[in-house]
Design a protein around this motif. Structure first.
Motif, mmCIF file in Angstrom:
data_model
loop_
_atom_site.group_PDB
_atom_site.id
_atom_site.type_symbol
_atom_site.label_atom_id
_atom_site.label_comp_id
_atom_site.label_asym_id
_atom_site.label_seq_id
_atom_site.Cartn_x
_atom_site.Cartn_y
_atom_site.Cartn_z
ATOM 1 N N ILE A 30 -103.920 -34.318 -104.633
ATOM 2 C CA ILE A 30 -102.760 -33.511 -104.264
ATOM 3 C C ILE A 30 -102.408 -32.560 -105.403
ATOM 4 C CG2 ILE A 30 -100.267 -33.634 -103.870
ATOM 5 C CD1 ILE A 30 -100.782 -36.140 -102.187
ATOM 6 N N ARG A 31 -102.454 -33.048 -106.636
ATOM 7 C CA ARG A 31 -102.093 -32.207 -107.780
ATOM 8 C C ARG A 31 -103.036 -31.023 -107.939
ATOM 9 N NH1 ARG A 31 -101.641 -28.738 -110.567
ATOM 10 N NH2 ARG A 31 -100.980 -28.569 -112.743
ATOM 11 N N THR A 32 -104.340 -31.241 -107.790
ATOM 12 C CA THR A 32 -105.284 -30.149 -108.036
ATOM 13 C C THR A 32 -105.137 -29.020 -107.027
ATOM 14 O OG1 THR A 32 -107.043 -31.200 -106.718
ATOM 15 C CG2 THR A 32 -106.981 -31.699 -109.082
ATOM 16 N N HIS A 33 -104.623 -29.324 -105.839
ATOM 17 C CA HIS A 33 -104.556 -28.318 -104.781
ATOM 18 C C HIS A 33 -103.127 -27.968 -104.369
ATOM 19 C CE1 HIS A 33 -108.814 -29.106 -104.629
ATOM 20 N NE2 HIS A 33 -108.979 -28.208 -103.685
ATOM 21 N N SER A 34 -102.152 -28.420 -105.146
ATOM 22 C CA SER A 34 -100.763 -28.180 -104.749
ATOM 23 C C SER A 34 -100.385 -26.703 -104.842
ATOM 24 C CB SER A 34 -99.808 -29.023 -105.595
ATOM 25 O OG SER A 34 -99.904 -28.676 -106.969
ATOM 26 N N LEU A 35 -100.959 -25.968 -105.796
ATOM 27 C CA LEU A 35 -100.618 -24.550 -105.918
ATOM 28 C C LEU A 35 -101.112 -23.772 -104.704
ATOM 29 C CD1 LEU A 35 -99.470 -22.169 -107.476
ATOM 30 C CD2 LEU A 35 -101.636 -22.021 -108.738
ATOM 31 N N LEU A 36 -102.361 -24.008 -104.300
ATOM 32 C CA LEU A 36 -102.888 -23.335 -103.110
ATOM 33 C C LEU A 36 -102.099 -23.740 -101.875
ATOM 34 C CD1 LEU A 36 -104.923 -21.641 -101.540
ATOM 35 C CD2 LEU A 36 -106.478 -23.604 -101.555
ATOM 36 N N ALA A 37 -101.831 -25.034 -101.732
ATOM 37 C CA ALA A 37 -101.087 -25.499 -100.558
ATOM 38 C C ALA A 37 -99.694 -24.884 -100.510
ATOM 39 C CB ALA A 37 -100.997 -27.023 -100.568
ATOM 40 N N GLY A 38 -99.033 -24.825 -101.661
ATOM 41 C CA GLY A 38 -97.706 -24.222 -101.700
ATOM 42 C C GLY A 38 -97.736 -22.742 -101.377
ATOM 43 N N SER A 39 -98.768 -22.051 -101.865
ATOM 44 C CA SER A 39 -98.906 -20.624 -101.567
ATOM 45 C C SER A 39 -99.095 -20.396 -100.073
ATOM 46 C CB SER A 39 -100.093 -20.039 -102.341
ATOM 47 O OG SER A 39 -99.883 -20.133 -103.735
ATOM 48 N N LEU A 40 -99.898 -21.247 -99.435
ATOM 49 C CA LEU A 40 -100.120 -21.113 -97.996
ATOM 50 C C LEU A 40 -98.850 -21.423 -97.216
ATOM 51 C CD1 LEU A 40 -103.673 -22.708 -97.612
ATOM 52 C CD2 LEU A 40 -103.063 -20.284 -97.716
ATOM 53 N N ALA A 41 -98.087 -22.406 -97.678
ATOM 54 C CA ALA A 41 -96.833 -22.742 -96.999
ATOM 55 C C ALA A 41 -95.899 -21.537 -96.971
ATOM 56 C CB ALA A 41 -96.164 -23.927 -97.695
ATOM 57 N N LYS A 42 -95.796 -20.848 -98.098
ATOM 58 C CA LYS A 42 -94.902 -19.685 -98.165
ATOM 59 C C LYS A 42 -95.464 -18.505 -97.375
ATOM 60 C CE LYS A 42 -94.823 -20.021 -102.674
ATOM 61 N NZ LYS A 42 -94.560 -19.804 -104.117
ATOM 62 N N ALA A 43 -96.754 -18.228 -97.541
ATOM 63 C CA ALA A 43 -97.336 -17.051 -96.897
ATOM 64 C C ALA A 43 -97.407 -17.192 -95.385
ATOM 65 C CB ALA A 43 -98.730 -16.780 -97.464
ATOM 66 N N ALA A 44 -97.632 -18.424 -94.895
ATOM 67 C CA ALA A 44 -97.740 -18.655 -93.451
ATOM 68 C C ALA A 44 -96.431 -19.137 -92.846
ATOM 69 C CB ALA A 44 -98.842 -19.673 -93.166
ATOM 70 N N SER A 45 -95.396 -19.281 -93.681
ATOM 71 C CA SER A 45 -94.111 -19.820 -93.218
ATOM 72 C C SER A 45 -94.342 -21.099 -92.419
ATOM 73 C CB SER A 45 -93.363 -18.786 -92.365
ATOM 74 O OG SER A 45 -92.034 -19.212 -92.128
ATOM 75 N N ASN A 52 -105.177 -13.693 -96.559
ATOM 76 C CA ASN A 52 -105.991 -13.642 -95.343
ATOM 77 C C ASN A 52 -105.953 -14.974 -94.596
ATOM 78 O OD1 ASN A 52 -106.663 -11.071 -96.096
ATOM 79 N ND2 ASN A 52 -108.843 -11.458 -96.377
ATOM 80 N N ILE A 53 -105.986 -16.068 -95.360
ATOM 81 C CA ILE A 53 -105.911 -17.397 -94.745
ATOM 82 C C ILE A 53 -104.592 -17.549 -93.993
ATOM 83 C CG2 ILE A 53 -105.773 -19.873 -95.228
ATOM 84 C CD1 ILE A 53 -107.564 -19.291 -97.713
ATOM 85 N N ALA A 54 -103.500 -17.148 -94.638
ATOM 86 C CA ALA A 54 -102.185 -17.267 -94.010
ATOM 87 C C ALA A 54 -102.089 -16.404 -92.756
ATOM 88 C CB ALA A 54 -101.097 -16.881 -95.007
ATOM 89 N N GLU A 55 -102.619 -15.189 -92.821
ATOM 90 C CA GLU A 55 -102.580 -14.306 -91.652
ATOM 91 C C GLU A 55 -103.376 -14.892 -90.495
ATOM 92 O OE1 GLU A 55 -103.999 -10.582 -93.093
ATOM 93 O OE2 GLU A 55 -102.174 -10.135 -94.239
ATOM 94 N N PHE A 56 -104.511 -15.503 -90.808
ATOM 95 C CA PHE A 56 -105.315 -16.148 -89.770
ATOM 96 C C PHE A 56 -104.533 -17.293 -89.133
ATOM 97 C CE2 PHE A 56 -108.288 -19.440 -88.393
ATOM 98 C CZ PHE A 56 -109.206 -18.727 -87.635
ATOM 99 N N ALA A 57 -103.884 -18.110 -89.964
ATOM 100 C CA ALA A 57 -103.110 -19.235 -89.438
ATOM 101 C C ALA A 57 -101.994 -18.743 -88.521
ATOM 102 C CB ALA A 57 -102.539 -20.057 -90.593
ATOM 103 N N ILE A 58 -101.273 -17.724 -88.962
ATOM 104 C CA ILE A 58 -100.177 -17.187 -88.151
ATOM 105 C C ILE A 58 -100.695 -16.670 -86.812
ATOM 106 C CG2 ILE A 58 -98.498 -15.297 -88.012
ATOM 107 C CD1 ILE A 58 -98.099 -15.662 -91.066
ATOM 108 N N ARG A 59 -101.865 -16.049 -86.849
ATOM 109 C CA ARG A 59 -102.437 -15.498 -85.618
ATOM 110 C C ARG A 59 -102.642 -16.581 -84.563
ATOM 111 N NH1 ARG A 59 -108.068 -13.540 -86.723
ATOM 112 N NH2 ARG A 59 -106.917 -12.487 -88.380
ATOM 113 N N TYR A 60 -102.977 -17.802 -85.007
ATOM 114 C CA TYR A 60 -103.325 -18.844 -84.044
ATOM 115 C C TYR A 60 -102.239 -19.885 -83.823
ATOM 116 C CZ TYR A 60 -107.931 -16.837 -83.724
ATOM 117 O OH TYR A 60 -108.966 -15.972 -83.477
ATOM 118 N N PHE A 61 -101.188 -19.888 -84.637
ATOM 119 C CA PHE A 61 -100.058 -20.759 -84.325
ATOM 120 C C PHE A 61 -99.455 -20.334 -82.982
ATOM 121 C CE2 PHE A 61 -99.207 -21.593 -89.064
ATOM 122 C CZ PHE A 61 -99.692 -22.890 -88.993
#
Length: 347
Positions: A129-144, A332-341
């Motif tokens: 969890i620690r090694t990937h928390s920055l990426l996960a947090g960034s995706l949470a914000k970017a993809a709301s 780009n990852i966040a935009e893709f996620a939003i597109r399919y939510f």
């Protein structure tokens, strides 16, 4: 299949590697460049950032030969990176799987509506969890979106299929706790990309609700390591090589065949698989793992988006403090996620 490739700065024709699979990979790259959306060439600044990052990686991994040593090296490297900001976090027990649920620290964020189930990479033997928390947090914000980051069991303590079982348990926990499958994205990088894809394949085989989409960043899709880029990119990828893949395979699979579709998604039947985003660096040994899976999924009727990023090393998305292109790819990852939510974030 949608393919987006970030072009190199000088648009030179790539060298033609020897062997069947490298030649196919080169042709696919050229086809992508012709048909894909140009996001922009790799800048000189980006090249300098990558060179500096690779030096940092080599410093941390010098002498780290065993799985335990590489686990420690990865942990200490990631401890030098900042943690996420403007994020709320809750520790959860996902039916016996330790996990962390995070979401943007915004007044009216709808917790429990959208979620990315993120499976960290690390060669099945490291990462957390620690090694990937920055990426996960960034995706949470970017993809709301909420993000559930799982702490699955690692090898050599636990071999296949413990890792996939844990991810599948976490996915079903989300379904049991109010998340609708059409608002769930399953994602992962490297070995985590393998686990993410295999998790969804198992859900398909069980005829259970599938996620809205899947995101795999430089996934290991062929544990037999037969891709031509294992050889043709060996001199370009200091982070991962064929020897490391073979070591991981022996410990992870033990006596199981590396071409078993239950472990290597390249050999699986992809018909009916959800929309899929794949990102990979052009110089990675895992390039063919991505391109061949993309081609197979497309032939099976899957909606596939492939991004090949020139000059990017394995797991570059984890290092936005060092690599500007990490932020770009995460967007780009966040935009893709939003597109399919099914339920889109409010503007």
């Amino acid at each position: 299949m949608n393919r987006r490739i970030l072009p190199t700065a000088n648009r030179r024709r790539p060298k033609r590697p020897s062997g069947l699979f490298p030649a196919l990979a080169a042709l696919m790259l050229l086809a992508s460049a012709a048909a894909g959306r140009d996001i922009g060439p790799q800048s000189q600044v980006s090249r300098e950032q990558v060179e500096k990052f690779i030096g940092l990686w080599k410093d941390h991994f010098a002498g780290a030969d065993s799985l335990q040593q590489r686990r420690t090296a990865f942990r200490t490297l990631m401890e030098t990176t900042p943690g996420p900001t403007r994020i709320q976090v809750r520790q959860v027990d996902a039916d016996g799987v330790d996990a962390e649920l995070m979401w943007p620290a915004r007044l009216h964020h709808p917790i429990g509506q959208r979620v990315i189930l993120y499976v960290h990479g690390g060669g099945f033997s490291s990462g957390s969890i620690r090694t990937h928390s920055l990426l996960a947090g960034s995706l949470a914000k970017a993809a709301s979106s909420d993000v559930l980051l799982v702490e699955y069991r690692l090898m050599p303590e636990y071999a296949y299929p413990a890792q996939i079982n844990d991810a599948l348990t976490a996915y079903r926990w989300l379904l049991d706790n109010g998340y609708r499958n059409e608002n769930i994205i399953v994602a992962g990088d490297g070995a985590g990309g393998n686990i993410a894809i295999e998790t969804v394949l198992r859900q398909m085989q069980a005829a259970k609700p599938l996620p809205a989409a899947v995101i795999a960043l430089s996934p290991i899709t062929d544990l037999a390591a037969t891709g031509g880029s294992m050889t043709s990119n060996a001199g370009n990828d200091p982070l991962l090589g064929k020897a490391e893949i073979e070591t991981l395979r022996k410990t992870y699979l033990r006596s199981r065949s590396p071409t078993d579709p239950q472990a290597s998604p390249l050999y699986a039947d992809m018909a009916g698989f959800p929309p899929l985003l794949l990102q990979v660096g052009s110089g990675e040994v895992l390039l063919d793992d991505t391109l061949r899976l993309a081609d197979k999924a497309r032939q099976a009727g899957v909606d596939v988006t492939t991004e090949v990023w020139p000059g990017m090393p394995h797991q570059w998305q984890l290092f936005p403090s060092l690599l500007d292109d990490a932020d770009r790819s995460s967007q780009n990852i966040a935009e893709f996620a939003i597109r399919y939510f099914a339920d889109k974030p409010q503007e």
